[in-house]
Design an enzyme around this catalytic site. Structure first.
Site, PDB file in Angstrom:
ATOM      1  N   GLY A  42     -10.848   6.032  -2.335  1.00 50.28           N
ATOM      2  CA  GLY A  42     -10.538   5.987  -0.897  1.00 50.28           C
ATOM      3  C   GLY A  42     -10.138   7.296  -0.256  1.00 50.28           C
ATOM      4  N   GLU A  96      -3.529  10.381  -0.867  1.00 51.10           N
ATOM      5  CA  GLU A  96      -3.890   8.961  -0.969  1.00 51.10           C
ATOM      6  C   GLU A  96      -4.371   8.472   0.401  1.00 51.10           C
ATOM      7  OE1 GLU A  96      -4.924   6.457  -2.367  1.00 51.10           O
ATOM      8  OE2 GLU A  96      -3.338   5.271  -3.307  1.00 51.10           O
ATOM      9  N   ASP A  97      -5.226   7.470   0.380  1.00 50.27           N
ATOM     10  CA  ASP A  97      -5.746   6.956   1.649  1.00 50.27           C
ATOM     11  C   ASP A  97      -4.696   6.156   2.413  1.00 50.27           C
ATOM     12  OD1 ASP A  97      -5.732   4.835  -0.164  1.00 50.27           O
ATOM     13  OD2 ASP A  97      -7.830   4.295   0.110  1.00 50.27           O
ATOM     14  N   ASP A 100       0.425   0.784   0.984  1.00 51.41           N
ATOM     15  CA  ASP A 100       0.518  -0.613   1.420  1.00 51.41           C
ATOM     16  C   ASP A 100       1.795  -1.188   0.793  1.00 51.41           C
ATOM     17  OD1 ASP A 100      -0.448  -3.005   2.542  1.00 51.41           O
ATOM     18  OD2 ASP A 100      -1.667  -3.479   0.803  1.00 51.41           O
ATOM     19  N   GLY A 102       3.034  -0.027  -1.931  1.00 53.69           N
ATOM     20  CA  GLY A 102       3.678   1.145  -2.539  1.00 53.69           C
ATOM     21  C   GLY A 102       3.599   1.140  -4.061  1.00 53.69           C
ATOM     22  N   THR A 104       1.026   1.198  -6.193  1.00 50.33           N
ATOM     23  CA  THR A 104       0.106   2.182  -6.778  1.00 50.33           C
ATOM     24  C   THR A 104       0.734   3.571  -6.767  1.00 50.33           C
ATOM     25  OG1 THR A 104      -1.746   0.885  -5.924  1.00 50.33           O
ATOM     26  CG2 THR A 104      -2.230   3.137  -6.639  1.00 50.33           C
ATOM     27  N   LEU A 105       1.282   3.948  -5.626  1.00 50.75           N
ATOM     28  CA  LEU A 105       1.875   5.282  -5.516  1.00 50.75           C
ATOM     29  C   LEU A 105       3.113   5.437  -6.389  1.00 50.75           C
ATOM     30  CD1 LEU A 105       1.808   6.655  -1.876  1.00 50.75           C
ATOM     31  CD2 LEU A 105       0.958   7.721  -3.973  1.00 50.75           C
ATOM     32  N   LYS A 128       1.334   1.264   5.924  1.00 49.71           N
ATOM     33  CA  LYS A 128       1.637  -0.070   6.478  1.00 49.71           C
ATOM     34  C   LYS A 128       3.045  -0.428   6.025  1.00 49.71           C
ATOM     35  CE  LYS A 128      -2.970  -2.110   5.812  1.00 49.71           C
ATOM     36  NZ  LYS A 128      -3.653  -3.118   4.973  1.00 49.71           N
ATOM     37  N   PHE A 149      -6.308  -5.106   7.702  1.00 43.59           N
ATOM     38  CA  PHE A 149      -7.180  -4.501   6.698  1.00 43.59           C
ATOM     39  C   PHE A 149      -8.161  -3.562   7.396  1.00 43.59           C
ATOM     40  CE2 PHE A 149     -10.619  -4.050   3.710  1.00 43.59           C
ATOM     41  CZ  PHE A 149      -9.928  -3.857   2.524  1.00 43.59           C
ATOM     42  N   ASP A 156     -12.884   1.324   2.087  1.00 43.47           N
ATOM     43  CA  ASP A 156     -14.007   0.392   1.990  1.00 43.47           C
ATOM     44  C   ASP A 156     -13.598  -1.065   2.178  1.00 43.47           C
ATOM     45  OD1 ASP A 156     -12.602   0.066  -0.541  1.00 43.47           O
ATOM     46  OD2 ASP A 156     -14.384  -0.993  -1.240  1.00 43.47           O
ATOM     47  N   ARG A 162     -17.291   3.134   3.874  1.00 38.17           N
ATOM     48  CA  ARG A 162     -16.557   4.379   3.587  1.00 38.17           C
ATOM     49  C   ARG A 162     -17.057   5.549   4.427  1.00 38.17           C
ATOM     50  NH1 ARG A 162     -13.455   3.521  -1.105  1.00 38.17           N
ATOM     51  NH2 ARG A 162     -14.415   2.257  -2.738  1.00 38.17           N
TER      52      ARG A 162
HETATM   53  P1  5GP Z   1      -0.579  -0.485  -2.724  1.00 40.39           P
HETATM   54  O1  5GP Z   1      -0.366  -0.295  -4.190  1.00 40.39           O
HETATM   55  O2  5GP Z   1       0.209   0.487  -1.866  1.00 40.39           O
HETATM   56  O3  5GP Z   1      -0.369  -1.892  -2.316  1.00 40.39           O
HETATM   57  O4  5GP Z   1      -2.120  -0.295  -2.492  1.00 40.39           O
HETATM   58  C1  5GP Z   1      -2.716   0.827  -2.063  1.00 40.39           C
HETATM   59  C2  5GP Z   1      -4.204   0.655  -2.204  1.00 40.39           C
HETATM   60  O5  5GP Z   1      -4.659  -0.617  -1.701  1.00 40.39           O
HETATM   61  C3  5GP Z   1      -4.907   1.696  -1.387  1.00 40.39           C
HETATM   62  O6  5GP Z   1      -5.115   2.876  -2.128  1.00 40.39           O
HETATM   63  C4  5GP Z   1      -6.190   0.995  -1.026  1.00 40.39           C
HETATM   64  O7  5GP Z   1      -7.134   1.188  -2.044  1.00 40.39           O
HETATM   65  C5  5GP Z   1      -5.842  -0.467  -0.958  1.00 40.39           C
HETATM   66  N1  5GP Z   1      -5.608  -0.899   0.436  1.00 40.39           N
HETATM   67  C6  5GP Z   1      -4.434  -1.288   0.974  1.00 40.39           C
HETATM   68  N2  5GP Z   1      -4.588  -1.614   2.276  1.00 40.39           N
HETATM   69  C7  5GP Z   1      -5.891  -1.405   2.565  1.00 40.39           C
HETATM   70  C8  5GP Z   1      -6.668  -1.553   3.776  1.00 40.39           C
HETATM   71  O8  5GP Z   1      -6.206  -1.937   4.863  1.00 40.39           O
HETATM   72  N3  5GP Z   1      -7.996  -1.232   3.682  1.00 40.39           N
HETATM   73  C9  5GP Z   1      -8.565  -0.816   2.518  1.00 40.39           C
HETATM   74  N4  5GP Z   1      -9.866  -0.518   2.549  1.00 40.39           N
HETATM   75  N5  5GP Z   1      -7.854  -0.665   1.368  1.00 40.39           N
HETATM   76  C10 5GP Z   1      -6.542  -0.949   1.396  1.00 40.39           C
END
Ligand code: 5GP
Length: 174
Positions: A42, A96-97, A100, A102, A104-105, A128, A149, A156, A162
């Site tokens: 992303g 990072e893109d 959400d 948090g 993953t980060l 978010k 979303f 994507d 993308r």
């Molecule tokens: P987290 O671990 O913060 O919940 O997830 C982060 C990952 O979820 C992002 O790197 C992304 O790949 C995916 N993600 C979360 N929200 C969105 C969204 O609104 N659109 C898309 N395309 N991916 C998202």
């Protein structure tokens, strides 16, 4: 392909990315080599634009992790593709893109911090905050958005969208 309703234009994104690049350079200091670590897939477009707006020495590498969404609560996020170079002693900025929940980060920061970078900061194009499950430090945030979303500019939906130069919401998925 379904219609995507844009809410962040190419011009708005471009202006914000330029400002973020200037902020990152200012914090790092002039002449300090900045090593950008992009999270695949992303972040690849955000990283490419951010890097081209940076003054001074800058390099990049990429890492890919399994999506937290598909992982059971007992499971760990896994590294699918690791970095090509050591980050020991380097001035690192994770790119990072979107942040959400948090999760993953938080995982990535823990893994990368254990590799002893001189500095570890994080830049996210989107945040978010209403979805956050764990507190995670993000020094550079492009835009704070509602819980929707979004696609485009690297993000994507089922590997589509993308390539769009703007960020938007797929009609019918809202
Ligand atoms: P987290 O671990 O913060 O919940 O997830 C982060 C990952 O979820 C992002 O790197 C992304 O790949 C995916 N993600 C979360 N929200 C969105 C969204 O609104 N659109 C898309 N395309 N991916 C998202």
């Amino acid at each position: 392909m379904s219609h995507v309703r844009a809410f962040l234009s190419q011009a708005e994104i471009g202006a914000r990315v330029t400002a973020l690049a200037a902020e990152i350079r200012q914090d790092a200091g002039p002449g300090v080599p900045v090593h950008l670590v992009g999270v695949l897939k992303g972040a690849f477009i955000f990283l490419a634009d951010l890097m081209r707006q940076m003054d001074g020495p800058v390099s990049c590498d990429f890492i890919a992790v399994s999506s937290y969404a598909g992982v059971k609560s007992t499971g760990q996020v896994q590294i699918l593709k690791d970095l090509g170079q050591s980050i020991d002693g380097r001035y690192v900025v994770i790119v990072e893109d979107i942040v959400d929940t948090g999760l993953t980060l938080a995982y990535l920061q823990e893994v990368l911090r254990a590799r002893a970078p001189q500095s570890l900061r994080t830049a996210c194009l989107l945040s978010k905050p209403s979805r956050r499950k764990v507190g995670v430090p993000v020094e550079y945030i492009g835009f704070t958005i509602d819980d929707r979303f979004v696609v485009g500019y690297g993000l994507d939906f089922d590997e589509q969208y993308r390539h769009l130069p703007f960020i938007g919401v797929v009609q019918g998925v809202e």
